[in-house]
Design an enzyme around this catalytic site. Structure first.
Site, short mmCIF file in Angstrom:
data_model
loop_
_atom_site.label_atom_id
_atom_site.label_comp_id
_atom_site.label_asym_id
_atom_site.label_seq_id
_atom_site.Cartn_x
_atom_site.Cartn_y
_atom_site.Cartn_z
N CYS A 117 0.68 -1.18 -0.19
CA CYS A 117 -0.02 -0.12 -0.11
C CYS A 117 0.88 1.14 0.26
CB CYS A 117 -0.94 0.11 1.13
SG CYS A 117 -0.24 -0.73 2.73
N HIS B 150 -2.82 6.20 4.53
CA HIS B 150 -1.40 6.32 4.77
C HIS B 150 -0.98 7.60 4.48
CE1 HIS B 150 -1.51 2.12 5.94
NE2 HIS B 150 -0.72 1.81 5.20
#
Ligand code: 25A
Ligand code: L14
Length: 333
Positions: free
Chosen positions: A130, A243
């Protein structure tokens, strides 16, 4: 009538698997049958896609009969064991785990960055980590223009990357600490509420974590350029979704912040949010639930010759996992 595909989702009751199902629905993926697979813990649960209910089945070697695409998101152990059976049954596997990413026979693909790599697949296609996905989407147009020599990245990663149970742990710890109760960390080895933990995935011999080495190795493979130097520090922060990354870049030639904004604004999948005078910059709470990679705080790094600093934010469950996997399937049809 155009062709419709049978799609299996392995880990369908997990954080990423559930998002894969809703992404297939939202994007009108041309599916015929959906086969949700998980462990026996989830056997018999139902999931809904486009108004139809599907029963969750226990993952076995025989789960893939008649399946065209098998999307895996139940951890590397399950991928190593079951992906070969899916391939044998004739399915194309799109694997969200780290099991096959650095295998030279397995394309590691972000559709905006290296779609051409898909042609070389032998049944398995890997979805990158990710943190790597959102970074390479933002770096690709800049690399094409001015060639990146070195990347220094520090991440601020949300707990959803470790699944539902980590989302629950952050909520429960926060509540308990605010009400003066004792906590016992379970998912992470340390308290995550009101804390930052410089530790994601396991520590390796070289002093880095596996997550940090994934960012280095996967970036080179996706950009198809081993000359790019990468060094990473990956940190877990008490954020639920998305994130964030602080990225310092050193280029081979001159590139101004304005030029970078222009290139990024024109690049598919990127939104530039960079108006400091209006307090506009990417933030995790705004990126959550969105598909794009958000880039801001673009400014010159005066400490090196051709340097830029930036701040990159994206929803780790969507572009970082489920959406990227479904986009790969879309490219394959
Ligand atoms: O074992 P590993 O290699 O460490 O990998 C498992 C972990 O990897 C996470 C995943 O998060 C899980 O914690 N993971 C997901 N994607 C990843 C990625 N790309 C990833 N890690 C690295 N990279 P998760 O909990 O969100 O998703 C788990 C999904 O996978 C299914 N699954 C797990 N083991 C399976 C399996 N499917 C088939 N065979 C197996 N042996 C899992 O289904 C889920 O869909 P489930 O039925 O096991 O869990 C359903 C619900 O139960 C909770 N739960 C999970 N573990 C336990 C549990 N409840 C009680 N006890 C447990 N031990 C889950 O929260 C879920 O809601
Ligand atoms: O895909 O945030 O390799 O805990 C493994 C660690 C995904 C994120 C991967 C986390 C990562 C996960």
């Amino acid at each position: 009538m155009s062709k419709k595909y049978n799609v299996a989702v392995v880990g369908a009751t997990g954080a990423v698997g559930a998002e894969m199902l809703s992404t297939l629905e939202e994007r009108n993926f041309p599916f015929n049958d959906i086969r949700p697979l998980a462990s026996e813990r989830s056997e018999g649960l139902t999931v809904k896609v486009k108004g139809n209910s599907y029963k969750v089945q226990k993952l076995t070697e025989q789960s893939f009969d008649g399946i065209d695409f098998a999307l895996f998101s139940a951890g590397a152990g399950r991928s190593l064991e079951f992906a070969p059976h899916a391939v044998k049954a004739g399915a194309i596997v799109i694997d969200n785990s780290s099991a096959f990413r650095m295998d030279k026979d397995v394309p590691l693909v972000v559709p905006e960055v290296n779609p051409e790599a898909l042609k070389k697949h032998k049944g398995i296609i890997a979805n990158p980590n990710c943190s790597t996905i959102q970074m390479v989407v933002a770096l690709k147009p800049l690399h094409d223009y001015a060639r990146i020599k070195r990347i220094v990245v520090s991440t601020y990663q949300s707990v959803s990357g470790s699944g539902h149970k980590a989302v629950t742990e952050l909520a429960e710890q926060t509540n308990k600490l605010l009400t003066l109760q004792e906590i016992t960390p379970k998912v992470y080895s340390q308290q995550i509420a009101f804390n930052c933990i410089p530790h994601i995935d396991v520590f390796l011999q070289n002093g880095y974590t596996k997550e940090e080495m994934k960012m280095e190795n996967e970036t080179k493979k996706i950009m198809d350029d081993d000359s790019i130097k990468v060094t990473a520090t990956t940190v877990r922060v008490p954020v639920f979704y998305s994130h964030s990354e602080s990225v310092n870049l050193e280029f081979a030639k001159e590139i101004s912040p304005d030029k970078a904004r222009e290139l990024l604004s024109a690049f598919s999948g990127v939104v530039v949010q960079d108006k400091p005078v209006e307090d506009l910059y990417p933030m995790a709470i705004n990126a959550a639930g969105r598909d794009e990679v958000f880039v801001g705080r673009i400014r010159q790094d005066f400490s090196v010759k051709h340097g830029l600093n930036m701040w990159i934010v994206s929803d780790n469950i969507r572009k970082g996992a489920a959406l990227n996997a479904v986009q790969i399937a879309e490219k394959m049809i």
